[in-house]
Enzyme design. Structure first.
Site, PDB file in Angstrom:
ATOM      1  N   HIS A 129       0.854  -1.182  -0.131  1.00 56.01           N
ATOM      2  CA  HIS A 129       0.003   0.030  -0.015  1.00 56.01           C
ATOM      3  C   HIS A 129       0.817   1.292   0.046  1.00 56.01           C
ATOM      4  CE1 HIS A 129      -3.419  -2.432   0.201  1.00 56.01           C
ATOM      5  NE2 HIS A 129      -3.542  -2.488   1.515  1.00 56.01           N
ATOM      6  N   HIS A 204      -9.364   1.897   0.318  1.00 56.25           N
ATOM      7  CA  HIS A 204      -9.807   0.996   1.094  1.00 56.25           C
ATOM      8  C   HIS A 204     -10.757   1.076   2.118  1.00 56.25           C
ATOM      9  CE1 HIS A 204      -7.753  -2.356   3.560  1.00 56.25           C
ATOM     10  NE2 HIS A 204      -6.833  -2.479   2.618  1.00 56.25           N
ATOM     11  N   GLU A 341     -11.653  -3.787  -3.076  1.00 52.96           N
ATOM     12  CA  GLU A 341     -10.686  -3.185  -3.330  1.00 52.96           C
ATOM     13  C   GLU A 341     -10.267  -3.341  -4.971  1.00 52.96           C
ATOM     14  OE1 GLU A 341      -7.215  -3.149  -1.300  1.00 52.96           O
ATOM     15  OE2 GLU A 341      -8.509  -4.438   0.248  1.00 52.96           O
TER      16      GLU A 341
HETATM   17  C1  GLA Z   1      -5.138  -5.455   2.366  1.00 50.06           C
HETATM   18  C2  GLA Z   1      -4.136  -6.358   2.404  1.00 50.06           C
HETATM   19  C3  GLA Z   1      -4.235  -7.037   3.695  1.00 50.06           C
HETATM   20  C4  GLA Z   1      -4.030  -6.174   4.754  1.00 50.06           C
HETATM   21  C5  GLA Z   1      -5.063  -5.010   4.653  1.00 50.06           C
HETATM   22  C6  GLA Z   1      -4.784  -3.928   5.719  1.00 50.06           C
HETATM   23  O1  GLA Z   1      -6.258  -5.098   1.613  1.00 50.06           O
HETATM   24  O2  GLA Z   1      -4.546  -7.316   1.205  1.00 50.06           O
HETATM   25  O3  GLA Z   1      -3.566  -8.321   3.475  1.00 50.06           O
HETATM   26  O4  GLA Z   1      -2.546  -5.661   4.647  1.00 50.06           O
HETATM   27  O5  GLA Z   1      -4.943  -4.481   3.633  1.00 50.06           O
HETATM   28  O6  GLA Z   1      -4.622  -4.341   7.111  1.00 50.06           O
END
Ligand code: GLA
Length: 380
Positions: A129, A204, A341
């Protein structure tokens, strides 16, 4: 004559009032970041009864109030009451934009035009991210609220300088949120660069259609428009294969309760649902929206349909939620919300040119575009 003048005066006064009214989108303070930036919160309303709050830190969705089948509203998005919550280690990207590269890049490394890049590794051995201190969820974006055609929105913009978080190119981005009168949140992303770079912007938001803080999403029923997914290794990096969902707990081609098979995945590296699904685009043109997912809470009747022009969707089932304190004194239990997402596939920078893998490279002169629609409704 007098009547004509009056009419002109009246029309001018009326158009001034109408113009002013159109420009007013309620905004309030939401606290100050640790480094002293002012964070603001805008409230957007639709005629269909949807109320969405957005903040400039992380260009994030803070709340989504939506009616159930009897018209009763609940906030279906996880979040915090002020910016301090979003700066705490418990934040887990609630509602924020993630990037420059949302999801994982193996070893934080990629090659572009023969040049090797090393990004920050913030998820075990991998980059997740967008990295650490200057990932897009932590940036205070410029904000421009607007009202157009009876719909309200905010356009956020930010230019990430060349080399920020290790990524090449000055990357100019806009994220435009529109709350439509059909109870949709439309998110339109655009970006340009002055050097070749990689990117994958997404939102997210965590949803629980029974209301944030409800104990589980096990009874939510999900349909995913995907025949295939990208299997992952021990550190959640795709193996490169696009595998069929058939005969696995990832088969959501028919609406299925999330809790029905989730425990079959508890002992895997994903620890539950945390997978990228390859969307069936069935010959849809580039830029055309297709249905990615439909999520239904049978109790309240609230539904969420996700539409996108992207090739993938990460269905993350909240495996890392750990009972942290969220908005209005609610707590967020393990697997009490999910994210959908829309994205290119994780680790695409290391799979460029492979059969079935999407392009994630943006070059000078090109414009990155991505649309995601979160459409809310009700079912009987
Ligand atoms: C995402 C990842 C997860 C986790 C979340 C945040 O979407 O795929 O593994 O890291 O973000 O907690």
């Amino acid at each position: 004559m007098l009547r004509v003048i009056n009419l002109v005066v009246f029309t001018a006064a009326f158009s001034t009032i109408a113009h002013r009214a159109a420009a007013v989108i309620p905004v309030e303070g939401f606290g100050q970041t640790k480094d002293g930036s002012q964070v603001k919160l805008w409230t957007l309303n639709s005629k269909g009864g949807l109320t969405v709050r957005l903040m400039n830190r992380g260009a994030a969705i803070v709340s989504i109030e939506v009616p159930d089948r009897d018209g009763k509203k609940a906030d279906v998005a996880l979040g915090f009451d002020d910016v301090a919550g979003y700066e705490s280690p418990d934040n887990q990207y609630f509602g924020t934009i993630v990037g420059r590269y949302g999801n994982r890049i193996a070893g934080g490394k990629f090659q572009l035009d023969g040049k090797q890049y090393q990004l920050f590794t913030n998820d075990g051995p991998n980059h997740l991210h967008g990295g650490d201190g200057r990932s897009l969820d932590k940036i205070v974006w410029q904000a421009e609220p607007f009202e157009s055609g009876g719909q309200q929105g905010v356009t956020f913009s930010y230019t990430s300088p060349d080399g920020e978080e290790g990524y090449p190119g000055n990357l100019k981005m806009t994220v435009k949120y529109t709350v439509s009168n059909k109870n949709e949140i439309r998110i339109e992303y655009a970006a340009t660069t002055d050097k070749p770079t990689v990117l994958n912007l997404t939102n997210h938001a965590y949803f629980n259609l029974a209301g944030h803080g409800s104990p589980t999403i096990n009874e939510h029923v999900l349909r995913l428009n995907a025949d295939r997914y990208t299997p992952v290794d021990e550190t959640l990096i795709p193996t490169g294969e696009l595998a069929p969902v058939a005969d696995t707990p990832l088969d959501f081609r028919q609406p299925t309760a999330i809790g029905k098979r989730v425990d079959e995945l508890t002992a895997t590296s994903a620890k539950g649902y945390d997978h990228n699904f390859v969307l069936n685009r069935d010959g849809a043109a580039a830029g055309e929206l297709v249905e990615a997912a439909v999520l239904v809470d049978p109790k309240s009747g609230r539904t969420l349909t996700v539409l996108t022009d992207q090739p993938g969707v990460q269905f993350y089932g909240g495996n890392f939620l750990k009972g942290q304190a969220g908005k209005q004194g609610k707590t967020y239990a393990h697997r009490s919300a999910c994210c959908l997402e829309t994205q290119v596939f994780p680790d695409s920078p290391n799979n460029q040119g492979k059969e079935g893998w999407p392009n994630c490279v943006l070059r000078p002169g090109e414009t990155y575009k991505h649309t995601c629609v979160y459409a809310f409704g009700t079912a009987r």
